[in-house]
Design a protein around this motif. Structure first.
Motif, PDB file in Angstrom:
ATOM      1  N   VAL A 142       0.844  -1.198   0.000  1.00  0.00           N
ATOM      2  CA  VAL A 142       0.000   0.000   0.000  1.00  0.00           C
ATOM      3  C   VAL A 142       0.876   1.245   0.000  1.00  0.00           C
ATOM      4  O   VAL A 142       0.615   2.213  -0.741  1.00  0.00           O
ATOM      5  CB  VAL A 142      -0.958  -0.004   1.204  1.00  0.00           C
ATOM      6  N   ASP A 143       1.921   1.241   0.823  1.00  0.00           N
ATOM      7  CA  ASP A 143       2.846   2.380   0.841  1.00  0.00           C
ATOM      8  C   ASP A 143       3.567   2.523  -0.497  1.00  0.00           C
ATOM      9  O   ASP A 143       3.685   3.627  -1.045  1.00  0.00           O
ATOM     10  CB  ASP A 143       3.868   2.203   1.965  1.00  0.00           C
ATOM     11  N   THR A 144       4.058   1.404  -1.025  1.00  0.00           N
ATOM     12  CA  THR A 144       4.813   1.442  -2.267  1.00  0.00           C
ATOM     13  C   THR A 144       3.964   2.001  -3.412  1.00  0.00           C
ATOM     14  O   THR A 144       4.464   2.743  -4.276  1.00  0.00           O
ATOM     15  CB  THR A 144       5.294   0.027  -2.625  1.00  0.00           C
ATOM     16  N   GLN A 145       2.702   1.647  -3.421  1.00  0.00           N
ATOM     17  CA  GLN A 145       1.824   1.985  -4.538  1.00  0.00           C
ATOM     18  C   GLN A 145       0.944   3.209  -4.263  1.00  0.00           C
ATOM     19  O   GLN A 145       0.057   3.520  -5.071  1.00  0.00           O
ATOM     20  CB  GLN A 145       0.921   0.779  -4.843  1.00  0.00           C
ATOM     21  N   PHE A 146       1.205   3.936  -3.183  1.00  0.00           N
ATOM     22  CA  PHE A 146       0.270   4.985  -2.791  1.00  0.00           C
ATOM     23  C   PHE A 146       0.200   6.121  -3.803  1.00  0.00           C
ATOM     24  O   PHE A 146      -0.889   6.647  -4.081  1.00  0.00           O
ATOM     25  CB  PHE A 146       0.626   5.532  -1.403  1.00  0.00           C
ATOM     26  N   ASP A 147       1.320   6.515  -4.383  1.00  0.00           N
ATOM     27  CA  ASP A 147       1.283   7.596  -5.376  1.00  0.00           C
ATOM     28  C   ASP A 147       0.391   7.209  -6.558  1.00  0.00           C
ATOM     29  O   ASP A 147      -0.329   8.058  -7.113  1.00  0.00           O
ATOM     30  CB  ASP A 147       2.690   7.927  -5.863  1.00  0.00           C
ATOM     31  N   ASP A 148       0.440   5.939  -6.937  1.00  0.00           N
ATOM     32  CA  ASP A 148      -0.416   5.469  -8.023  1.00  0.00           C
ATOM     33  C   ASP A 148      -1.888   5.529  -7.620  1.00  0.00           C
ATOM     34  O   ASP A 148      -2.756   5.829  -8.455  1.00  0.00           O
ATOM     35  CB  ASP A 148      -0.049   4.041  -8.410  1.00  0.00           C
ATOM     36  N   ALA A 149      -2.173   5.229  -6.343  1.00  0.00           N
ATOM     37  CA  ALA A 149      -3.558   5.287  -5.859  1.00  0.00           C
ATOM     38  C   ALA A 149      -4.080   6.720  -5.909  1.00  0.00           C
ATOM     39  O   ALA A 149      -5.236   6.963  -6.285  1.00  0.00           O
ATOM     40  CB  ALA A 149      -3.644   4.731  -4.441  1.00  0.00           C
ATOM     41  N   VAL A 150      -3.243   7.680  -5.530  1.00  0.00           N
ATOM     42  CA  VAL A 150      -3.647   9.089  -5.595  1.00  0.00           C
ATOM     43  C   VAL A 150      -3.891   9.495  -7.042  1.00  0.00           C
ATOM     44  O   VAL A 150      -4.872  10.194  -7.352  1.00  0.00           O
ATOM     45  CB  VAL A 150      -2.571   9.985  -4.955  1.00  0.00           C
ATOM     46  N   GLN A 151      -3.033   9.048  -7.938  1.00  0.00           N
ATOM     47  CA  GLN A 151      -3.229   9.373  -9.348  1.00  0.00           C
ATOM     48  C   GLN A 151      -4.522   8.763  -9.879  1.00  0.00           C
ATOM     49  O   GLN A 151      -5.210   9.363 -10.714  1.00  0.00           O
ATOM     50  CB  GLN A 151      -2.040   8.881 -10.176  1.00  0.00           C
ATOM     51  N   LEU A 152      -4.876   7.586  -9.361  1.00  0.00           N
ATOM     52  CA  LEU A 152      -6.122   6.954  -9.790  1.00  0.00           C
ATOM     53  C   LEU A 152      -7.325   7.804  -9.407  1.00  0.00           C
ATOM     54  O   LEU A 152      -8.258   7.976 -10.210  1.00  0.00           O
ATOM     55  CB  LEU A 152      -6.228   5.560  -9.169  1.00  0.00           C
ATOM     56  N   VAL A 153      -7.332   8.356  -8.198  1.00  0.00           N
ATOM     57  CA  VAL A 153      -8.413   9.265  -7.804  1.00  0.00           C
ATOM     58  C   VAL A 153      -8.478  10.439  -8.774  1.00  0.00           C
ATOM     59  O   VAL A 153      -9.559  10.818  -9.262  1.00  0.00           O
ATOM     60  CB  VAL A 153      -8.215   9.801  -6.372  1.00  0.00           C
ATOM     61  N   ARG A 154      -7.349  11.009  -9.068  1.00  0.00           N
ATOM     62  CA  ARG A 154      -7.315  12.179  -9.936  1.00  0.00           C
ATOM     63  C   ARG A 154      -7.790  11.836 -11.350  1.00  0.00           C
ATOM     64  O   ARG A 154      -8.534  12.611 -11.972  1.00  0.00           O
ATOM     65  CB  ARG A 154      -5.903  12.767  -9.971  1.00  0.00           C
ATOM     66  N   ASP A 155      -7.372  10.683 -11.844  1.00  0.00           N
ATOM     67  CA  ASP A 155      -7.814  10.272 -13.176  1.00  0.00           C
ATOM     68  C   ASP A 155      -9.334  10.122 -13.224  1.00  0.00           C
ATOM     69  O   ASP A 155      -9.978  10.521 -14.211  1.00  0.00           O
ATOM     70  CB  ASP A 155      -7.162   8.947 -13.559  1.00  0.00           C
ATOM     71  N   LEU A 156      -9.923   9.566 -12.173  1.00  0.00           N
ATOM     72  CA  LEU A 156     -11.372   9.384 -12.137  1.00  0.00           C
ATOM     73  C   LEU A 156     -12.093  10.733 -12.075  1.00  0.00           C
ATOM     74  O   LEU A 156     -13.103  10.941 -12.755  1.00  0.00           O
ATOM     75  CB  LEU A 156     -11.759   8.518 -10.941  1.00  0.00           C
ATOM     76  N   ILE A 157     -11.583  11.649 -11.267  1.00  0.00           N
ATOM     77  CA  ILE A 157     -12.192  12.985 -11.168  1.00  0.00           C
ATOM     78  C   ILE A 157     -12.135  13.700 -12.512  1.00  0.00           C
ATOM     79  O   ILE A 157     -13.093  14.385 -12.911  1.00  0.00           O
ATOM     80  CB  ILE A 157     -11.472  13.822 -10.092  1.00  0.00           C
TER      81      ILE A 157
END
Length: 459
Positions: A14-29
């Motif tokens: 989760v820590d390693t991939q967190f930046d990707d998770a934030v980008q996923l939120v932004r992509d959806l918005i």
């Protein structure tokens, strides 16, 4: 924090991939997805685009996809219940469900589903930037849907990705569903249940709860009442209406608002309008008033639009809010009484939306699992119902235990500069990881070394 080796391995990802998770939120918005019910908005009917984006993401996680456009005609068998609206058109607005199977032979195992809605309300005025251009500021991601509920959907997908890329082999299947038409009544979820998606381990709806565990949501009814009047010059003495004079609809409107106040006072004391998991009683909240045409004329009509909440204790035989609607109609008859004008020109009530409610027993493993997860993360779990509507009711009626649990404050949903706190977002992903491992179970201790089960952690 005490965790198993499998839990620790996935939480580290989760820590390693967190930046990707934030980008996923932004992509959806950044993909506008306002439903067409809201009218002529530049972002109307963007649901198809966001669903296509989610499909591609789910396929990357190894999910089998079921995608379909709901059929109003096919769903007409549910016309007497909540969630059905004959005027909806789902052309270009599909539902999608992705299922990740745990068994090597591709057969079904009991499944846990995360279920979200891809539609958002219109952007509206007052934004610092956006609303459909995401912004990172002060530890938050800002944009329409950040809180309601693209942040929660991204958290679930990030948790699924962390589990998949760890190589931990689950004993149960994982599913992710994204539906349309939640913001205006829930017909997307009606279509999902009707199609037979009824995961045995239950459904987690990641709507914003500030990480509170919600085994209950309230039903919501929208309606309007119009009182007819008769326009006339406001500055002169008017004869009786039977002799051609004016009738001031606003004067009747004041009386109607007082009648609603009195009804709300009674409702606050009724057991069926209150619940141990709800901080507020069910009420009739007037949200809009429309009356009059210009300053020098009595109003020829008075219209209010309102929101009513209801609880499972008041579900009608069709699983909706018919009993509560009847209470409003009775109140309106009492309001009109034997008034001569209203006898000849009765007020008219029009029902707009009935979005149902649901409750899962506090002792169900689906309710316990997120509490256990939060405790393992060092947080004190809070169990509290959602005061608004979520899509819980329809799957619960179909026999699927369902809860609401997600990141974000519901109070900032539908507002300008809607936001998602990123620390809470991270915690939610971690909690969802633990929920998955708890409810789906780990198939074997050495399955993490099997490369065929893993998704590339850096994909």
């Amino acid at each position: 924090m005490t965790t198993t080796p499998e839990q620790r391995e996935v939480l580290d990802l989760v820590d390693t991939q967190f930046d990707d998770a934030v980008q996923l939120v932004r992509d959806l918005i950044d993909i506008p997805s306002v439903g067409p019910w809201f009218g002529d908005d530049a972002a109307v009917s963007g649901e198809g685009a966001v669903q296509a984006f989610l499909r591609e993401h789910l396929e990357g996680l190894g999910a089998e996809i079921d995608e379909w456009e709901p059929s109003v005609d096919e769903l007409a068998v549910h016309a007497d219940g909540p969630g059905y609206f004959a005027d909806r058109d789902f052309t270009g607005r599909p539902n999608i469900v992705g299922r990740i199977r745990s068994a090597a032979d591709g057969s079904d195992s009991p499944a846990l589903m995360f279920l979200g809605h891809c539609d958002v309300v219109p952007g509206g005025p007052g934004w610092t930037e956006g609303p459909f251009t995401s912004l990172l500021r002060d530890g938050r991601v800002i944009g329409r849907g950040a809180c309601d509920m693209k942040g929660g959907m991204a958290a679930a997908l990030a948790a699924i990705r962390a589990v998949r890329s760890s190589g931990v082999q689950l004993a149960g299947d994982l599913a992710f569903g994204s539906v349309t038409e939640e913001e205006t009544g829930g017909m997307g979820t009606l279509a999902l249940v009707h199609r037979g998606h009824r995961p045995e381990l239950g459904i987690v709806i990641p709507e914003p709860t500030s990480l509170q565990v919600a085994p209950l949501c309230r039903g919501i009814i929208w309606g309007e009442i119009t009182i007819p009047g008769k326009s006339g010059h406001i500055e002169i003495e008017q004869p009786h209406w039977q002799d051609g004079g004016a009738v001031d609809a606003i004067a009747y409107g004041r009386r109607l608002l007082e009648a609603i106040d009195a009804l709300n006072a009674r409702w606050r004391e009724l057991p069926e309008k209150n619940h141990r998991h709800m901080p507020l009683p069910c009420q009739v909240n007037v949200a809009e008033i429309d009356a009059g045409t210009y300053p020098s004329a009595y109003a020829g009509s008075f219209t209010i639009r309102f929101d009513i909440q209801y609880l499972p204790a008041e579900l009608d035989q069709h699983g909706g809010g018919g009993l509560v609607r009847a209470q409003i109609e009775e109140m309106l008859r009492a309001f009109a009484g034997d008034d001569p004008w209203l006898t000849e020109h009765p007020p008219v009530v029009t029902w707009l939306v009935d979005a149902d409610c649901g409750e899962t027993d506090d002792t169900h493993p689906l309710v316990i699992a997120p509490q256990t997860a939060l405790g393992a993360l060092g947080l004190e779990p809070v169990v509290q119902g959602v005061t608004s509507h979520t899509d819980m009711g329809l799957p619960i009626k179909a026999g699927v235990p369902t809860i609401t649990f997600g990141p974000g404050q519901l109070s900032v949903a539908h507002q300008p500069d809607e936001y998602l706190d990123l620390d809470e977002f991270r915690t939610c992903i971690e909690a969802m990881v633990l929920i998955i491992l708890d409810l789906c179970g780990v198939a074997s201790a050495d399955a993490t070394s099997d490369p065929s089960t893993a998704v590339d952690a850096h994909a």
